[in-house]
Design an enzyme around this catalytic site. Structure first.
Site, short mmCIF file in Angstrom:
data_model
loop_
_atom_site.label_atom_id
_atom_site.label_comp_id
_atom_site.label_asym_id
_atom_site.label_seq_id
_atom_site.Cartn_x
_atom_site.Cartn_y
_atom_site.Cartn_z
CG LEU A 57 -16.07 6.92 11.68
CD1 LEU A 57 -16.44 7.60 13.11
CD2 LEU A 57 -16.36 7.37 10.75
N GLY A 58 -11.24 6.99 9.85
CA GLY A 58 -9.96 6.30 10.12
C GLY A 58 -9.35 8.56 10.37
CD GLU A 108 -8.43 -1.04 4.91
OE1 GLU A 108 -7.46 -0.27 5.47
OE2 GLU A 108 -9.02 0.49 4.17
NE ARG A 144 -7.91 13.34 3.26
CZ ARG A 144 -7.80 11.99 2.89
NH1 ARG A 144 -9.68 11.73 1.60
NH2 ARG A 144 -7.26 10.34 2.94
CD GLU A 165 -10.41 -1.07 13.66
OE1 GLU A 165 -10.09 -1.46 14.38
OE2 GLU A 165 -10.35 -1.27 12.44
CG HIS A 221 -12.47 4.82 2.57
ND1 HIS A 221 -13.01 5.43 3.20
CD2 HIS A 221 -11.02 4.75 3.15
CE1 HIS A 221 -12.02 6.62 3.68
NE2 HIS A 221 -10.93 6.10 3.61
CE LYS A 274 -0.61 2.97 6.75
NZ LYS A 274 -1.89 3.23 6.39
CG ASN A 316 -1.59 0.83 1.39
OD1 ASN A 316 -1.65 2.34 0.23
ND2 ASN A 316 -2.60 1.40 2.46
N GLY A 347 -8.49 9.32 7.03
CA GLY A 347 -9.09 9.76 5.47
C GLY A 347 -10.51 8.86 6.80
CG ASP A 354 -3.58 10.96 16.70
OD1 ASP A 354 -4.58 10.34 17.68
OD2 ASP A 354 -2.24 9.97 16.38
NE ARG A 376 -5.95 1.75 -0.06
CZ ARG A 376 -6.58 2.61 1.47
NH1 ARG A 376 -5.81 2.20 2.83
NH2 ARG A 376 -7.75 2.67 1.29
P1 ADP Z 1 -5.74 5.93 8.46
O1 ADP Z 1 -6.83 6.10 7.95
O2 ADP Z 1 -4.39 6.74 8.52
O3 ADP Z 1 -5.44 4.20 7.84
P2 ADP Z 1 -6.17 5.04 11.00
O4 ADP Z 1 -7.47 4.01 10.47
O5 ADP Z 1 -5.28 3.76 11.17
O6 ADP Z 1 -5.90 5.81 10.06
O7 ADP Z 1 -7.47 5.81 12.11
C1 ADP Z 1 -6.20 6.70 12.68
C2 ADP Z 1 -7.17 6.91 13.92
O8 ADP Z 1 -7.42 6.69 14.85
C3 ADP Z 1 -6.29 8.79 14.59
O9 ADP Z 1 -7.15 9.73 14.66
C4 ADP Z 1 -5.94 7.94 16.08
O10 ADP Z 1 -6.03 8.69 16.34
C5 ADP Z 1 -7.41 7.51 15.65
N1 ADP Z 1 -6.69 5.95 16.72
C6 ADP Z 1 -6.35 4.99 16.94
N2 ADP Z 1 -6.56 4.41 18.04
C7 ADP Z 1 -7.71 5.55 19.04
C8 ADP Z 1 -8.10 5.05 20.09
N3 ADP Z 1 -7.22 4.31 21.33
N4 ADP Z 1 -8.68 6.05 20.58
C9 ADP Z 1 -9.09 6.57 20.13
N5 ADP Z 1 -8.18 7.11 18.57
C10 ADP Z 1 -7.87 5.78 18.80
#
Ligand code: ADP
Length: 390
Positions: free
Chosen positions: A205-206, A374, A237, A327, A177, A16, A9, A208, A279, A89
């Protein structure tokens, strides 16, 4: 000797990677990441026994040098003894690709024509494919698209209200996604039983973030459309925004194109509103009112998009949270669910705090947590195309 699939990826400054082996190539033997390409490169990897070490040159300038180093590392450590293929990806498959594809020169060329539709992601995804073709010409490569899962949406969900001749130029909604949604869709029967084919909204919800409305485990609508900007507020974003704001910035502030792009993709969202961080963990831990406001807006937008997709589905049977925030951030899930009582969602506070599979009390609709994967989807597709006798 057990055969292996390499999953890659590639982003603008990171790659990755993961290696899958075992029956159906379902065992993740190791995974890791090279980041900081073009500046100070960093390497991390782990397998079942824990972290693995690797000493990289201080500066790796591009995907080719990074992949060359990675292959040396994998082979020297005995991690890649029998690679059958590499699966990538790739953000955009356009309208032509509703499924993963085994790559050849003509397909790669066709994917290059999609670069204008995803200028921030597609060139890097393709650069890794091109670099690997140079380094290991005999290794079959497969592209798995983030758009493919959405290809079957009804035309009305894909349309933009622009003059119709513009659709032919590719100006339509695609959705992204998709590899994450495909994984979650595949897990729905186990989590929801007979309700898996019902009206489901998955919230990825990441960093992105987007949402996908599903029926019969297929995408029928999504919050992201033409680009990865639309829909939810994200880490950096802005999500959906009145296009009048862009016209205003262009006309009144003569903002340059690159600056506008930087603003919308990298300086907005949680980072822009909080002026603290993109974050979610940092923001949840902060008592700064700007952090509180940023989270409030993130939740408000998620609730609005849930409403819009529930309208597209004409109701809701289940809401599924996935991605780093979905998650892990129980507090964010609780805030979103608290505003969805009208859709029949009543949070089970204890289950939510435990990140349980079902986080609601019995009601008209339920909410769930499913950890996405993924890479597993890419490995499975790659194996299906390259090792049909698996
Ligand atoms: P990406 O879209 O880069 O793959 P991820 O799916 O890893 O990103 O999501 C990153 C987001 O998830 C960040 O905002 C991070 O703070 C949040 N996150 C990860 N672990 C936790 C947690 N234990 N509590 C709250 N937010 C979290």
């Amino acid at each position: 000797m057990t055969r292996q699939i390499l999953v890659l990826n590639a982003g603008s400054s990171s790659i990755k990677f993961a290696i899958f082996d075992g029956p159906q190539f379902a065992r993740r033997a190791l995974h890791g990441m090279i980041s900081g390409l073009g500046s100070q490169a960093l390497f991390s990897a782990r397998n079942h026994d824990g972290p693995l070490t690797g000493v990289m040159p201080a500066a790796l300038h591009n995907h080719e040098s990074a992949l060359a180093w990675l292959f040396d590392w994998l082979e020297a450590g005995g991690h890649a003894r029998n690679l059958a293929a590499a699966g990538h990806r790739v953000v955009h498959g356009g309208t032509a690709h509703d499924a993963p594809v085994l790559l050849d020169a003509a397909t790669l060329q066709a994917l290059r024509t999609l670069i204008p539709l995803a200028p921030l992601h597609q060139p890097h995804n393709l650069a890794a494919i091109e670099a690997l073709a140079g380094l290991r010409p005999a290794l079959p490569q497969v592209a798995c698209f983030d758009t493919a899962f959405h290809c079957g949406q009804p035309a009305v969900a894909q349309a933009l209200a622009l003059p119709r001749e513009m659709t032919a130029q590719g100006l339509r909604r695609y959705g992204f996604h998709g590899l994450s949604y495909e994984y979650v869709a595949g897990r729905l029967p186990e989590v929801l039983g007979a309700r898996a084919g019902g009206r489901i909204i998955v919230a990825h919800l990441g960093n992105g973030a987007s949402m996908c409305a599903m029926r019969e485990q297929r995408s029928v609508a999504s919050s992201m459309g033409f680009s990865t900007l639309e829909g939810l507020m994200m880490g950096t974003r802005c999500g959906s925004i009145d296009p009048g704001v862009l016209l205003h910035l262009l006309r009144e502030q003569a903002i340059a194109l690159d600056e506008l792009e930087d603003l919308l993709y990298r300086r907005s969202g949680l980072l822009g509103v909080s002026a603290i961080s993109n974050d979610m963990r940092t923001l949840l831990a902060s008592s700064d009112p700007r952090a509180v406001e940023a989270i409030e807006l993130f939740v408000y937008r998620a609730v609005q998009e849930t409403g819009a997709l529930a309208a597209a589905l004409e109701g809701l049977d289940a809401l599924v949270f996935t991605g780093g925030i979905g998650e892990n951030a129980a507090a964010v899930r609780a805030m979103i669910c608290a505003k969805l009582g009208w859709l029949g969602i009543t949070l089970d506070v204890g289950a939510n705090t435990r990140n349980a599979s079902c986080i609601t009390q019995p009601g008209a609709a339920s909410a769930h947590v499913i950890a996405t994967d993924e890479e597993a989807v890419i490995a499975a597709h790659t194996a299906r195309l390259v090792v049909p006798d698996k």
